[in-house]
Structures are given as structure tokens and as C-alpha cells.
Design an enzyme around this catalytic site. Structure first.
Site, PDB file in Angstrom:
ATOM      1  N   ASP A 131       0.724  -1.198  -0.154  1.00 16.10           N
ATOM      2  CA  ASP A 131      -0.157  -0.069  -0.138  1.00 16.10           C
ATOM      3  C   ASP A 131       0.935   1.271   0.051  1.00 16.10           C
ATOM      4  O   ASP A 131       1.928   1.652   1.068  1.00 16.10           O
ATOM      5  CB  ASP A 131      -1.056   0.195   1.293  1.00 16.10           C
ATOM      6  CG  ASP A 131      -1.891   0.927   1.077  1.00 16.10           C
ATOM      7  OD1 ASP A 131      -2.375   1.358  -0.105  1.00 16.10           O
ATOM      8  OD2 ASP A 131      -2.871   1.248   1.953  1.00 16.10           O
ATOM      9  N   HIS A 138      -3.963  13.768   0.817  1.00 22.67           N
ATOM     10  CA  HIS A 138      -4.322  12.943   1.961  1.00 22.67           C
ATOM     11  C   HIS A 138      -3.123  13.050   3.054  1.00 22.67           C
ATOM     12  O   HIS A 138      -3.232  13.299   4.305  1.00 22.67           O
ATOM     13  CB  HIS A 138      -4.444  11.491   1.514  1.00 22.67           C
ATOM     14  CG  HIS A 138      -4.346  10.579   2.965  1.00 22.67           C
ATOM     15  ND1 HIS A 138      -5.578  10.517   3.507  1.00 22.67           N
ATOM     16  CD2 HIS A 138      -3.542   9.410   3.022  1.00 22.67           C
ATOM     17  CE1 HIS A 138      -5.342   9.597   4.452  1.00 22.67           C
ATOM     18  NE2 HIS A 138      -4.096   8.952   4.151  1.00 22.67           N
ATOM     19  N   GLU A 203     -10.505   3.492   3.756  1.00 21.19           N
ATOM     20  CA  GLU A 203      -9.814   4.247   2.887  1.00 21.19           C
ATOM     21  C   GLU A 203      -9.984   3.837   1.500  1.00 21.19           C
ATOM     22  O   GLU A 203      -9.975   2.640   0.895  1.00 21.19           O
ATOM     23  CB  GLU A 203      -8.178   3.955   3.180  1.00 21.19           C
ATOM     24  CG  GLU A 203      -7.885   4.561   4.931  1.00 21.19           C
ATOM     25  CD  GLU A 203      -6.233   4.478   4.893  1.00 21.19           C
ATOM     26  OE1 GLU A 203      -5.741   3.726   4.287  1.00 21.19           O
ATOM     27  OE2 GLU A 203      -5.670   5.254   5.862  1.00 21.19           O
ATOM     28  N   GLU A 205      -9.402   3.712  -2.043  1.00 23.81           N
ATOM     29  CA  GLU A 205      -7.952   3.580  -2.895  1.00 23.81           C
ATOM     30  C   GLU A 205      -8.360   2.863  -4.292  1.00 23.81           C
ATOM     31  O   GLU A 205      -9.222   2.131  -4.486  1.00 23.81           O
ATOM     32  CB  GLU A 205      -6.928   2.691  -2.294  1.00 23.81           C
ATOM     33  CG  GLU A 205      -6.846   3.368  -0.715  1.00 23.81           C
ATOM     34  CD  GLU A 205      -5.574   2.744   0.163  1.00 23.81           C
ATOM     35  OE1 GLU A 205      -4.962   1.871  -0.756  1.00 23.81           O
ATOM     36  OE2 GLU A 205      -5.465   3.061   1.366  1.00 23.81           O
ATOM     37  N   ASP A 237      -8.925  -0.042   2.466  1.00 22.97           N
ATOM     38  CA  ASP A 237      -8.017  -0.326   3.294  1.00 22.97           C
ATOM     39  C   ASP A 237      -8.641  -0.140   4.539  1.00 22.97           C
ATOM     40  O   ASP A 237      -8.132   1.154   5.107  1.00 22.97           O
ATOM     41  CB  ASP A 237      -6.528   0.277   2.899  1.00 22.97           C
ATOM     42  CG  ASP A 237      -5.584  -0.078   3.997  1.00 22.97           C
ATOM     43  OD1 ASP A 237      -5.721  -1.110   4.446  1.00 22.97           O
ATOM     44  OD2 ASP A 237      -4.790   0.944   4.050  1.00 22.97           O
ATOM     45  N   ARG A 241      -8.249   3.710  13.710  1.00 20.72           N
ATOM     46  CA  ARG A 241      -7.393   4.925  13.679  1.00 20.72           C
ATOM     47  C   ARG A 241      -6.725   4.963  15.133  1.00 20.72           C
ATOM     48  O   ARG A 241      -5.653   5.575  15.482  1.00 20.72           O
ATOM     49  CB  ARG A 241      -8.050   6.160  13.674  1.00 20.72           C
ATOM     50  CG  ARG A 241      -8.630   6.568  12.193  1.00 20.72           C
ATOM     51  CD  ARG A 241      -7.474   6.167  11.194  1.00 20.72           C
ATOM     52  NE  ARG A 241      -8.014   6.462   9.889  1.00 20.72           N
ATOM     53  CZ  ARG A 241      -7.412   6.263   8.790  1.00 20.72           C
ATOM     54  NH1 ARG A 241      -6.310   5.731   8.749  1.00 20.72           N
ATOM     55  NH2 ARG A 241      -7.809   6.497   7.493  1.00 20.72           N
ATOM     56  N   GLN A 244      -3.935   2.450  15.212  1.00 15.19           N
ATOM     57  CA  GLN A 244      -2.814   2.901  14.277  1.00 15.19           C
ATOM     58  C   GLN A 244      -2.034   3.943  15.198  1.00 15.19           C
ATOM     59  O   GLN A 244      -0.794   4.077  15.181  1.00 15.19           O
ATOM     60  CB  GLN A 244      -3.561   3.558  13.173  1.00 15.19           C
ATOM     61  CG  GLN A 244      -2.518   3.898  12.191  1.00 15.19           C
ATOM     62  CD  GLN A 244      -3.332   4.571  10.900  1.00 15.19           C
ATOM     63  OE1 GLN A 244      -4.360   4.605  10.819  1.00 15.19           O
ATOM     64  NE2 GLN A 244      -2.477   5.084  10.047  1.00 15.19           N
ATOM     65  N   LYS A 257      -4.260  -2.132  10.265  1.00 19.88           N
ATOM     66  CA  LYS A 257      -4.564  -2.166   8.618  1.00 19.88           C
ATOM     67  C   LYS A 257      -4.897  -3.609   8.281  1.00 19.88           C
ATOM     68  O   LYS A 257      -5.296  -3.790   7.452  1.00 19.88           O
ATOM     69  CB  LYS A 257      -3.342  -1.644   7.971  1.00 19.88           C
ATOM     70  CG  LYS A 257      -3.091  -0.246   8.411  1.00 19.88           C
ATOM     71  CD  LYS A 257      -4.091   0.620   7.454  1.00 19.88           C
ATOM     72  CE  LYS A 257      -3.640   1.975   7.537  1.00 19.88           C
ATOM     73  NZ  LYS A 257      -4.555   2.892   6.742  1.00 19.88           N
ATOM     74  N   THR A 261      -8.787  -6.086   4.039  1.00 16.33           N
ATOM     75  CA  THR A 261      -8.745  -4.993   3.097  1.00 16.33           C
ATOM     76  C   THR A 261      -9.879  -5.648   1.916  1.00 16.33           C
ATOM     77  O   THR A 261      -9.712  -6.836   1.614  1.00 16.33           O
ATOM     78  CB  THR A 261      -7.502  -5.198   2.408  1.00 16.33           C
ATOM     79  OG1 THR A 261      -6.715  -4.694   3.313  1.00 16.33           O
ATOM     80  CG2 THR A 261      -7.380  -4.051   1.306  1.00 16.33           C
ATOM     81  N   GLU A 377     -10.081  12.426   7.916  1.00 16.88           N
ATOM     82  CA  GLU A 377      -9.749  13.500   7.266  1.00 16.88           C
ATOM     83  C   GLU A 377     -10.933  14.606   7.420  1.00 16.88           C
ATOM     84  O   GLU A 377     -10.660  15.679   7.569  1.00 16.88           O
ATOM     85  CB  GLU A 377      -9.445  13.467   5.808  1.00 16.88           C
ATOM     86  CG  GLU A 377      -7.850  12.950   5.537  1.00 16.88           C
ATOM     87  CD  GLU A 377      -7.944  13.009   4.007  1.00 16.88           C
ATOM     88  OE1 GLU A 377      -7.810  13.898   3.183  1.00 16.88           O
ATOM     89  OE2 GLU A 377      -7.467  11.727   3.606  1.00 16.88           O
TER      90      GLU A 377
HETATM   91 CA    CA Z   1      -3.948   2.695   3.102  1.00 14.63          CA
END
Ligand code: CA
Length: 432
Positions: A131, A138, A203, A205, A237, A241, A244, A257, A261, A377
Site C-alpha cells: 500500500d 491525504h 480508505e 484507494e 484499506d 485509527r 494505528q 490495517k 482489505t 480527514e
Molecule cells: Ca491505505
């Protein structure tokens, strides 16, 4: 791309259809007849295994016909662009309203399965998943949360940042996602606790599925990079948080993570996006030029104009029959690093990429509000998201369904859709 081409599969000619004859994405589907490679056309799937067995692919190299009989796309991915383009040309002939003879049509029609009667599987056996972090918007927005004065780290404009993800927990769209448990520690607490994440995020992607790949020790020159991209899919993904934030230093993402996925089942060939190529990443005048090995001779057309959408629906909204909320709309063209640069950089140290490996872009966010690719975000800067049900969200709750969609579209050109990449968050049974 021949934009005037039409298929005898009538619904594929509807301008709203995501899978016209100019798209022809590959996937793996399961019916009572087994697990086969197929191609999406309109609302149906053309069974390539059956086409191969019934002689409809005669004239193509035996290795191409053989690859169409596999249960995953890896053997076809390994064959490279010449094989892909020969197969694509043949499938187009079989489905084209003008080129397919009545007799061909009669042979092909029974090999079409309505999508609603098939279960989609992972398109490939994914050996490795990497990834990247290719969206500068971002990286800047997230960086600002931690370092308001200096959001972008000094290496960002020189090196495509990435980490190795985990392939075993990649699932196909539609599978439920268990809320992970893990260690978290709030700023006020003196010690961490173990429990379900309270900060579950998505996420948005795009993933590139690798074609032939390179031998160990042999880098991939940037002008060769796209020959190693079989096609593109959507990637979610999923990220915890709070886990993380506690675990990421000093070695980067790990259990926050790798619990799941999600990828979309259809792999859109790069050939289907030729008309939607745009200039590769724009660099501001005072940005450093990329090092030579990352300078593409085709930078004028290394980007792709693909619109990306995030939709969110709570279980309450579902029960009330409400439409999902469109949370954000972004575009693949806003990345700071191109797919070609990511492939070349990944192999630049001699690391070998193999057929079916997945290289994801990292969260794709635009510059403006409304184009963010994750909840972090949005809600850290603008407050909670208001759902039409009266609920609000900082992060995902159990029962929330996140759906990504993507399409390339422009007046006068056929719409090239990616289908859906969806997952619903559910509570995990408590560990015994
Ligand atoms: Ca990611």
C-alpha cells in the site's frame, strides 16, 4: 478505443451501463458449474472457461486459451500485454453487434450468466499486497493533524512512500468486516487497554494488479512499468485509527490495517482506460524533480481521469429504505505519484513483483473539502458527518455499509465503470 462499437448484448449499449463493450473487465465468478474466469458485459458475465472449451478462442495461442480455463487470473496476468490484447480483441469480436455472425451469437449467448445468478470471488491469488501513500492531499491533511507546522515529511516529494500490507485478509466486495480488537491508549490514559476499536475508518484507494512482474534482482524501467499492470480495481484499506495511533511508531502500520482489505471483483484492463489518460502528477514549480529512474517519458499520459465515490449507509438508513449518503467524490488523477512510478519504485531495489500482486495507491483525497478519501480527514477538521437518518458519525458503527464506486466518463465516450467495492462493519464475537 472504438467508441461507436455496440454489442448485441443490448443492455450493454445503455449509456448508463458500467460495462459496455469498450470496458470488458475480468473477474472470477462461481455458479453451480464451478469457479470460472468471466468478463462483464452489460448485466451479464461471459464465461471464458466455457468459451475456451467450446473452441470460441481457437486461433489464440494455446497458453492464452489454457489461462482462460484457470480458476484465478494469475496465469493470464503472467502472459503480458500481447496476450491480453489478443484475447481482448477476440472477446470484443464475439460480443460486437456488427462483427459477430448470427451463428457465433447463437454459440455465445448460452455462455452468458446474469450477474445476479453468480457469486463473485477474488479475481486472483494475491501473493503480496503493498500500500502506497501517493495522494499528497491525504498526506498533507493527515500530517497536519499531527504536525500543524510541518505537515509533509521531507521525503514525500522524492520517494513514493509505502508499506507492505497483508494478503491473507484481502476479501472480495460484499463480505462482512469484523470490527477488530486491539490495543489503544488515549492521551489521558496512563496505560493501554485491549478491546474493539472505537475509530473504524475506510480508505478509498485504487489497486493495480500486477502482470508478468520481474525476476528477483532485476528492476523495472519506468518506460516498461505499465506493461506490468494487468488492470485496476477498487480497494478499501479498512483502518482502526485508535490502534494505528498507538502502534505506528517506529515501524508503521500493523494490526490497525491488516485485519481486512476489501477489493472490487472486476479488474478493469488499462486498455479500457486509454481514452481517459491525462497528464501524470503535476508538480508545483518549486517542487524537486523526481530522480531520474522515476522520470517517465510518457508523463503526458501517465494519469487516469477516473471519478471515485464513497457512499455510506447505516443499518437505520437501510431499514428506512433511504438512499446511501454520498460522503465524498474524488479523482484518481489527483495523485502525486503515478502508477508507473509506484511499480518502478517498488522494483527499483530488485524486489520482485509477481503476477497477481496488489499495489494500492493509498487513500485518494483531493484538495477541496468533499473529496477526502477517509473519515479521519473529514471529521477531525469539520466535525461529525450528519446522516439523513438524523444519526452522526465520527467513525463507522456496527451495521454501517461503505460502498466505493468508480467510473471514467466524458461526453461522447462510453462509460468505463469499476462496479462496487462494498463492506458492512459487524461486531466480532468476543474472543473466548
Ligand atoms: Ca491505505
Amino acid at each position: 478505443m472504438d467508441v461507436s462499437r455496440r454489442s448485441w448484448v443490448e443492455e450493454a449499449n445503455n449509456p448508463a451501463c458500467e460495462f459496455p463493450i469498450q470496458n470488458l473487465p475480468y473477474g472470477v465468478f462461481r455458479t453451480d458449474g464451478g469457479k470460472h474466469i468471466g468478463v462483464a458485459i452489460g448485466a451479464r458475465i461471459l464465461d471464458l472457461h466455457a468459451c475456451a472449451c467450446q473452441g470460441l478462442l481457437n486461433g489464440l495461442l494455446a497458453e492464452v486459451v489454457g489461462a482462460c480455463k484457470a480458476e484465478v487470473l494469475n496465469p493470464l496476468m503472467a502472459l503480458g500485454p500481447a496476450a491480453w490484447s489478443a484475447l481482448r480483441a477476440r472477446i470484443t469480436e464475439l460480443l460486437d453487434a456488427d462483427e459477430a455472425h448470427e451463428s457465433t451469437r447463437r454459440r455465445v449467448e448460452p455462455l452468458l450468466t446474469p450477474m445476479r445468478e453468480a457469486a463473485m470471488e477474488l479475481p486472483a491469488q494475491i501473493g503480496d499486497y503493498t500500500d502506497f501513500y501517493a495522494s499528497i492531499h491525504h498526506a498533507t491533511r493527515v500530517g497536519r493533524l499531527f504536525r500543524p507546522e510541518n505537515p509533509l515529511l521531507p521525503n514525500y516529494k522524492h520517494v513514493p512512500i509505502g508499506y507492505h500490507g497483508r494478503a491473507s485478509s484481502i476479501v472480495v466486495s460484499g463480505q462482512e468486516i469484523c470490527r477488530p480488537w486491539g490495543q489503544t491508549k488515549s492521551a489521558e490514559a496512563s496505560a493501554p487497554v485491549f478491546g474493539p476499536t472505537r475509530a473504524m475508518d475506510y480508505e478509498l484507494e485504487i489497486g493495480a494488479l500486477i502482470g508478468p512482474g520481474n525476476a528477483l534482482g532485476m528492476p523495472i524501467a519506468i518506460e516498461e512499468a505499465e506493461r506490468h499492470v494487468f488492470g485496476l480495481c477498487l480497494v478499501n484499506d479498512w483502518s482502526a485509527r485508535d490502534m494505528q495511533a498507538w502502534e505506528y511508531q517506529p515501524l508503521g502500520p500493523f494490526l490497525a490495517k491488516n485485519f481486512a482489505t476489501t477489493i472490487s471483483p472486476w479488474v478493469v484492463p488499462v486498455a479500457a482506460l486509454e481514452e481517459y489518460r491525462v497528464r501524470g502528477p503535476e508538480r508545483a514549480p518549486d517542487d524537486p524533480a523526481p530522480l531520474e529512474y522515476l522520470q517517465s517519458p510518457s508523463a503526458e499520459r501517465d494519469g487516469f481521469d477516473v471519478t471515485l465515490q464513497v457512499l455510506l449507509e447505516s443499518s437505520k438508513m437501510r431499514e428506512a429504505g433511504m438512499d446511501p449518503l454520498v460522503v465524498s467524490v474524488g479523482n484518481l488523477r489527483t495523485l502525486y505519484w503515478s502508477l508507473a512510478q509506484m511499480v518502478t519504485h517498488h522494483a527499483s531495489n530488485g524486489c520482485n513483483l509477481r503476477p497477481g500482486d496488489l499495489l494500492a495507491t493509498g487513500t485518494i483525497s483531493g484538495e477541496r473539502n468533499g473529496s477526502e478519501g477517509c473519515l479521519l480527514e473529514i471529521t477531525r477538521t469539520q466535525g461529525p458527518l450528519a446522516l439523513p437518518s438524523g444519526e452522526q458519525r465520527y467513525f463507522l458503527e456496527d451495521g454501517d455499509r461503505v460502498t466505493f464506486r468508480a467510473q471514467a466518463q466524458r461526453d461522447g465516450l462510453p462509460r468505463i465503470g469499476f462496479g462496487a467495492c462494498a463492506g458492512t462493519v459487524v461486531e466480532r464475537d468476543q474472543p473466548g
